[in-house]
Motif scaffolding. Structure first.
Motif, PDB file in Angstrom:
ATOM      1  N   LEU A 135      30.922  42.859  54.051  1.00 30.44           N
ATOM      2  CA  LEU A 135      30.448  42.108  52.888  1.00 30.44           C
ATOM      3  C   LEU A 135      31.075  42.661  51.613  1.00 30.44           C
ATOM      4  O   LEU A 135      31.558  41.913  50.754  1.00 30.44           O
ATOM      5  N   ARG A 136      31.097  43.960  51.483  1.00 31.00           N
ATOM      6  CA  ARG A 136      31.679  44.604  50.304  1.00 31.00           C
ATOM      7  C   ARG A 136      33.166  44.267  50.175  1.00 31.00           C
ATOM      8  O   ARG A 136      33.662  43.970  49.077  1.00 31.00           O
ATOM      9  N   ALA A 137      33.878  44.278  51.299  1.00 28.00           N
ATOM     10  CA  ALA A 137      35.308  43.965  51.278  1.00 28.00           C
ATOM     11  C   ALA A 137      35.550  42.505  50.878  1.00 28.00           C
ATOM     12  O   ALA A 137      36.473  42.204  50.113  1.00 28.00           O
ATOM     13  N   ALA A 138      34.711  41.601  51.386  1.00 25.53           N
ATOM     14  CA  ALA A 138      34.859  40.187  51.058  1.00 25.53           C
ATOM     15  C   ALA A 138      34.607  39.940  49.577  1.00 25.53           C
ATOM     16  O   ALA A 138      35.313  39.153  48.930  1.00 25.53           O
ATOM     17  N   LEU A 139      33.612  40.621  49.021  1.00 19.92           N
ATOM     18  CA  LEU A 139      33.320  40.465  47.601  1.00 19.92           C
ATOM     19  C   LEU A 139      34.463  41.019  46.741  1.00 19.92           C
ATOM     20  O   LEU A 139      34.826  40.433  45.718  1.00 19.92           O
ATOM     21  N   ALA A 140      35.034  42.120  47.163  1.00 19.08           N
ATOM     22  CA  ALA A 140      36.148  42.704  46.417  1.00 19.08           C
ATOM     23  C   ALA A 140      37.328  41.751  46.363  1.00 19.08           C
ATOM     24  O   ALA A 140      38.035  41.663  45.350  1.00 19.08           O
ATOM     25  N   ASN A 141      37.547  41.001  47.435  1.00 20.80           N
ATOM     26  CA  ASN A 141      38.669  40.061  47.474  1.00 20.80           C
ATOM     27  C   ASN A 141      38.505  38.912  46.496  1.00 20.80           C
ATOM     28  O   ASN A 141      39.484  38.231  46.176  1.00 20.80           O
TER      29      ASN A 141
ATOM     30  N   ILE B 236      37.633  39.332  43.428  1.00 18.85           N
ATOM     31  CA  ILE B 236      37.951  39.837  42.091  1.00 18.85           C
ATOM     32  C   ILE B 236      39.459  39.760  41.917  1.00 18.85           C
ATOM     33  O   ILE B 236      40.219  40.413  42.628  1.00 18.85           O
ATOM     34  N   GLU B 237      39.908  38.960  40.970  1.00 22.26           N
ATOM     35  CA  GLU B 237      41.334  38.687  40.834  1.00 22.26           C
ATOM     36  C   GLU B 237      42.112  39.893  40.312  1.00 22.26           C
ATOM     37  O   GLU B 237      43.205  40.186  40.764  1.00 22.26           O
ATOM     38  N   SER B 238      41.542  40.618  39.351  1.00 22.02           N
ATOM     39  CA  SER B 238      42.231  41.755  38.756  1.00 22.02           C
ATOM     40  C   SER B 238      42.250  42.935  39.718  1.00 22.02           C
ATOM     41  O   SER B 238      41.202  43.351  40.246  1.00 22.02           O
ATOM     42  N   GLU B 239      43.429  43.498  39.939  1.00 23.66           N
ATOM     43  CA  GLU B 239      43.547  44.644  40.832  1.00 23.66           C
ATOM     44  C   GLU B 239      42.764  45.837  40.290  1.00 23.66           C
ATOM     45  O   GLU B 239      42.093  46.563  41.033  1.00 23.66           O
ATOM     46  N   THR B 240      42.815  46.047  38.976  1.00 25.05           N
ATOM     47  CA  THR B 240      42.083  47.162  38.368  1.00 25.05           C
ATOM     48  C   THR B 240      40.581  46.983  38.536  1.00 25.05           C
ATOM     49  O   THR B 240      39.863  47.922  38.913  1.00 25.05           O
TER      50      THR B 240
ATOM     51  N   ALA C 147      24.760  43.435  41.380  1.00 19.74           N
ATOM     52  CA  ALA C 147      24.788  44.021  40.043  1.00 19.74           C
ATOM     53  C   ALA C 147      26.173  44.580  39.726  1.00 19.74           C
ATOM     54  O   ALA C 147      26.696  44.406  38.621  1.00 19.74           O
ATOM     55  N   ALA C 148      26.786  45.259  40.702  1.00 25.11           N
ATOM     56  CA  ALA C 148      28.119  45.829  40.479  1.00 25.11           C
ATOM     57  C   ALA C 148      29.161  44.723  40.317  1.00 25.11           C
ATOM     58  O   ALA C 148      30.061  44.821  39.475  1.00 25.11           O
ATOM     59  N   LEU C 149      29.024  43.659  41.101  1.00 29.46           N
ATOM     60  CA  LEU C 149      29.988  42.567  41.032  1.00 29.46           C
ATOM     61  C   LEU C 149      29.846  41.782  39.731  1.00 29.46           C
ATOM     62  O   LEU C 149      30.834  41.271  39.188  1.00 29.46           O
ATOM     63  N   ALA C 150      28.629  41.684  39.212  1.00 24.24           N
ATOM     64  CA  ALA C 150      28.385  40.916  37.995  1.00 24.24           C
ATOM     65  C   ALA C 150      29.104  41.504  36.788  1.00 24.24           C
ATOM     66  O   ALA C 150      29.382  40.799  35.811  1.00 24.24           O
ATOM     67  N   ARG C 151      29.444  42.802  36.819  1.00 24.71           N
ATOM     68  CA  ARG C 151      30.211  43.405  35.729  1.00 24.71           C
ATOM     69  C   ARG C 151      31.590  42.754  35.596  1.00 24.71           C
ATOM     70  O   ARG C 151      32.195  42.766  34.523  1.00 24.71           O
ATOM     71  N   HIS C 152      32.077  42.183  36.687  1.00 19.94           N
ATOM     72  CA  HIS C 152      33.419  41.603  36.698  1.00 19.94           C
ATOM     73  C   HIS C 152      33.411  40.078  36.733  1.00 19.94           C
ATOM     74  O   HIS C 152      34.311  39.445  36.188  1.00 19.94           O
ATOM     75  N   LEU C 153      32.385  39.493  37.364  1.00 19.56           N
ATOM     76  CA  LEU C 153      32.375  38.043  37.572  1.00 19.56           C
ATOM     77  C   LEU C 153      31.177  37.353  36.948  1.00 19.56           C
ATOM     78  O   LEU C 153      30.995  36.144  37.138  1.00 19.56           O
TER      79      LEU C 153
ATOM     80  N   ARG D 196      38.282  30.507  47.156  1.00 16.56           N
ATOM     81  CA  ARG D 196      38.281  31.575  46.165  1.00 16.56           C
ATOM     82  C   ARG D 196      38.823  31.066  44.829  1.00 16.56           C
ATOM     83  O   ARG D 196      38.303  31.410  43.766  1.00 16.56           O
ATOM     84  N   ALA D 197      39.875  30.249  44.886  1.00 24.53           N
ATOM     85  CA  ALA D 197      40.444  29.704  43.656  1.00 24.53           C
ATOM     86  C   ALA D 197      39.442  28.820  42.928  1.00 24.53           C
ATOM     87  O   ALA D 197      39.339  28.854  41.694  1.00 24.53           O
ATOM     88  N   PHE D 198      38.685  28.007  43.703  1.00 20.37           N
ATOM     89  CA  PHE D 198      37.675  27.140  43.102  1.00 20.37           C
ATOM     90  C   PHE D 198      36.606  27.978  42.401  1.00 20.37           C
ATOM     91  O   PHE D 198      36.188  27.675  41.272  1.00 20.37           O
TER      92      PHE D 198
END
Length: 495
Positions: free
Chosen positions: A370-376, A378-382, A343-349, A481-483
C-alpha cells in the motif's frame, strides 16, 4: 439465429470431430501429412478446414488448419489444391504466402488465452498450421448451459480474450474472425480464442488491401470489402457482437444492413438491467458502432469502458482473501495505519490523499505494498522520496517521522478514519465543475464519461469521493494516475 448458431466453425473436443466426407474438399480420415495422420474435421469455413490429427512422434492429438480458400481453389485427384482460374491463381498464391508468413509470426506468440500455434509446413500446393488441441466446451454451448449469464461470468470470459487480443494487436495483427464458434471454454474461467487462419498483419504503405473475411452478424462493415480500413476496432466490433448475443440471445444484424438508419436495438435499451449494468451495456453499444471511427480504437480503450471487476456485486465474485506480507509484518491493515499514511500523503497531494488511500486499500491488504502504491502517485521524485522516508517507521510499527500538525486543504485525516462519512451532505456539485470533470474523464473513457459522471455525482459525498468513484473506472494504471494528478491540480477543494 442465436449465440450457438455457428459452433461448427471452431475447434471441438475429440468426440465432436465431423466426418470428412460431409465437408467439401476435406482430406479423408487416415491421410498422412508428414508425421501427422488426420482423424476427422473439427471445423471449416470459407478460408480453410481444421482437422483433428494425431502426432505419431509425440503420441498426442492436435489440430491442423489447412489453407483452403473455397472461392479460389479446389482439390484435384492427387489431393493437391489448384486455383479455379488464372485470375484466382494470383489471389490464391498471394494469400498462401501471407498465410505462411503470418503462421511463422503467430508461432512465436505464447498467451494462456490464445490457441498456441506450434509449427507450420507446406504440402499439397498449400500450407498447414499446427495448433494445440483445445478441450472443454464451445462458447455457444457453454452460454446455453449457463444462461442467463451473469455480468461477472461474461466479463470473466471477455477480459482474458481482450488481454490476448492486446498482445496480437501490439504485434500488428488482427484476428478478423471472432465469433462464438472461435471461443472455447476449457473451464468456466478459462476461455481460449481459436482459429487464427484468417488473421492478417496490417502493413502500412500497402494500401490496406485485405481479403474479405465475413461471418454475418459478427463481421464489421469494413470486412465486407478488400480495401476496408481494418484494425483493432474490427476485432472489438466482433467481440462486442458476441457480448450482444449473450445478453439478448440473438446474433446482431449484419453490418451492411446497419450502415444507414441502423435498425439494431441498442444493448442499453434491451439488456436486462437486473443482470447487466448500464456501464456494460453502453460499452457493448460503443464496440458495435457501425462506423469504425466511432468505435474504441484499442483494446485498452474498450477495457476502460467496461465495469471494473472490483466494483461488481460481491455475490458475483469469488470470496476475497487476505494475503500476509512477510516484508511489512502486517497481515491486515488497521485504521490507525491508514490514517497515518493519509496524513503523510496529504502533505504532498492535499485532499486527494484520502481518495488514493481508499482506492489502493482495495487492492493492497498489507502495509508495504500500500505504501509503495501511494508513493507512485506522487509525481515529484523529491516529494516521493520524502514520503517514503517519513513513513518508513510504520513498517516497524512506529509513527511517521515529523508528523504534520496541520495540513492546508486537508480534511484532518488524523481525527477520523479515511472512510468515515461527513457530518453533513455537501450541496450539489456545480454544473461547470462537473462539465470540466467529464471533459477530463472523456480523454480516457470516451462517451461513457457522461453517464459515469452523472451516476457518480449522485453517490459522492464530496469532490474527493467523486474522483475516487470515477478513477475506479479507468483500468490502465498510468492513465488512472494521470487522471488523479490532474484532479489534484485542477479540482481540489478550496479550504
Amino acid at each position: 439465429m442465436g449465440i450457438n448458431d455457428d459452433a461448427s466453425a471452431g475447434q471441438a473436443p475429440h468426440a465432436d470431430a465431423l466426418a470428412a466426407g460431409n465437408v467439401l474438399n476435406a482430406l479423408p480420415p487416415g491421410y498422412r501429412l508428414q508425421e501427422y495422420s488426420l482423424d476427422g474435421v473439427l471445423g471449416y469455413g470459407g478460408f480453410g478446414i481444421t482437422y483433428l490429427a494425431t502426432d505419431h512422434n509425440l503420441k498426442c492429438n492436435l489440430a491442423i488448419k489447412e489453407y483452403l480458400p473455397s472461392d479460389q481453389a479446389v482439390r484435384d485427384g492427387t489431393f493437391s489444391l489448384r486455383p479455379k482460374s488464372p485470375g484466382a491463381a494470383e489471389i490464391f498464391h498471394w494469400g498462401l504466402s501471407r498465410f505462411i508468413e503470418e503462421a511463422r509470426a503467430l508461432a512465436t506468440f505464447n498467451h494462456p488465452h490464445i490457441v498456441r500455434v506450434l509449427r507450420f509446413f507446406e504440402s499439397n500446393n498449400t500450407a498447414y498450421m499446427v495448433m494445440e488441441l483445445i478441450g472443454g466446451q464451445p462458447f455457444g454451448e457453454w452460454v446455453k448451459r449457463k444462461r442467463p449469464l451473469s455480468e461477472a461470468d461474461l466479463l470473466a470470459v471477455v477480459r482474458p480474450i481482450l488481454d490476448g487480443l492486446a498482445m496480437i494487436h501490439a504485434s500488428g495483427f488482427v484476428h478478423r474472425d471472432i465469433k462464438p464458434g472461435n471461443i472455447h471454454m476449457r473451464t468456466d474461467t478459462d476461455p481460449c480464442l481459436l482459429d487464427f487462419g484468417a488473421a492478417r498483419k496490417l502493413v502500412s504503405g500497402k494500401g490496406g488491401e485485405l481479403t474479405a473475411i465475413v461471418t454475418p452478424g459478427y463481421a464489421a462493415l469494413e470486412q465486407y470489402h478488400s480495401h476496408g480500413h481494418q484494425g483493432p476496432w474490427t476485432d472489438l466490433y466482433s467481440l462486442a457482437a458476441v457480448m450482444y448475443g449473450v445478453i439478448t440471445g440473438q446474433r446482431p444484424i449484419e453490418a451492411p444492413a446497419r450502415a444507414r438508419n441502423d435498425p439494431l436495438p441498442k444493448a442499453v435499451a434491451v439488456g436486462d438491467r437486473a443482470i447487466y449494468s448500464e456501464v456494460l451495456l453502453r460499452a457493448i453499444d460503443w464496440g458495435l458502432a457501425p462506423a469504425e471511427e466511432e468505435r474504441p480504437r484499442s483494446v485498452q480503450a474498450f477495457l476502460q469502458a467496461l465495469p471494473r471487476a472490483d466494483l461488481m456485486q460481491p455475490s458475483s465474485l469469488p470470496p476475497a482473501t487476505v494475503r500476509a506480507d512477510s516484508h511489512s509484518g502486517f497481515g491486515t491493515l488497521d485504521t490507525a495505519l491508514t490514517t497515518q499514511l493519509e496524513a503523510a500523503l496529504a502533505r504532498h497531494l492535499g485532499p486527494m490523499a484520502s481518495v488514493l488511500v481508499r482506492r489502493h486499500s482495495k487492492e493492497h491488504t498489507t502495509l508495504g505494498p500500500l505504501r509503495a502504491a501511494l508513493a507512485n502517485d506522487i509525481e515529484s521524485e523529491t516529494s516521493r522520496r520524502t514520503f517514503l522516508e517519513r513513513t518508513e517507521g510504520l513498517l516497524r510499527g512506529e509513527s511517521p517521522s515529523r508528523p504534520p500538525t496541520t495540513v492546508p486543504g486537508s480534511r484532518a485525516p488524523v481525527s477520523r478514519p479515511p472512510t468515515a462519512p461527513p457530518t453533513t451532505v455537501p450541496p450539489m456539485f456545480d454544473p461547470q465543475f462537473l462539465a470540466a470533470v467529464e471533459a477530463e474523464l472523456a480523454n480516457h473513457l470516451g462517451p461513457l464519461a457522461a453517464v459515469l459522471v452523472r451516476k457518480s455525482a449522485a453517490k459522492a459525498r464530496d469532490r474527493a469521493e467523486l474522483f475516487l468513484l470515477l478513477s475506479d473506472h479507468i483500468a490502465n494504471t498510468d492513465q488512472r494516475r494521470a487522471f488523479i494528478r490532474k484532479s489534484v491540480a485542477a479540482f481540489k477543494d478550496k479550504g
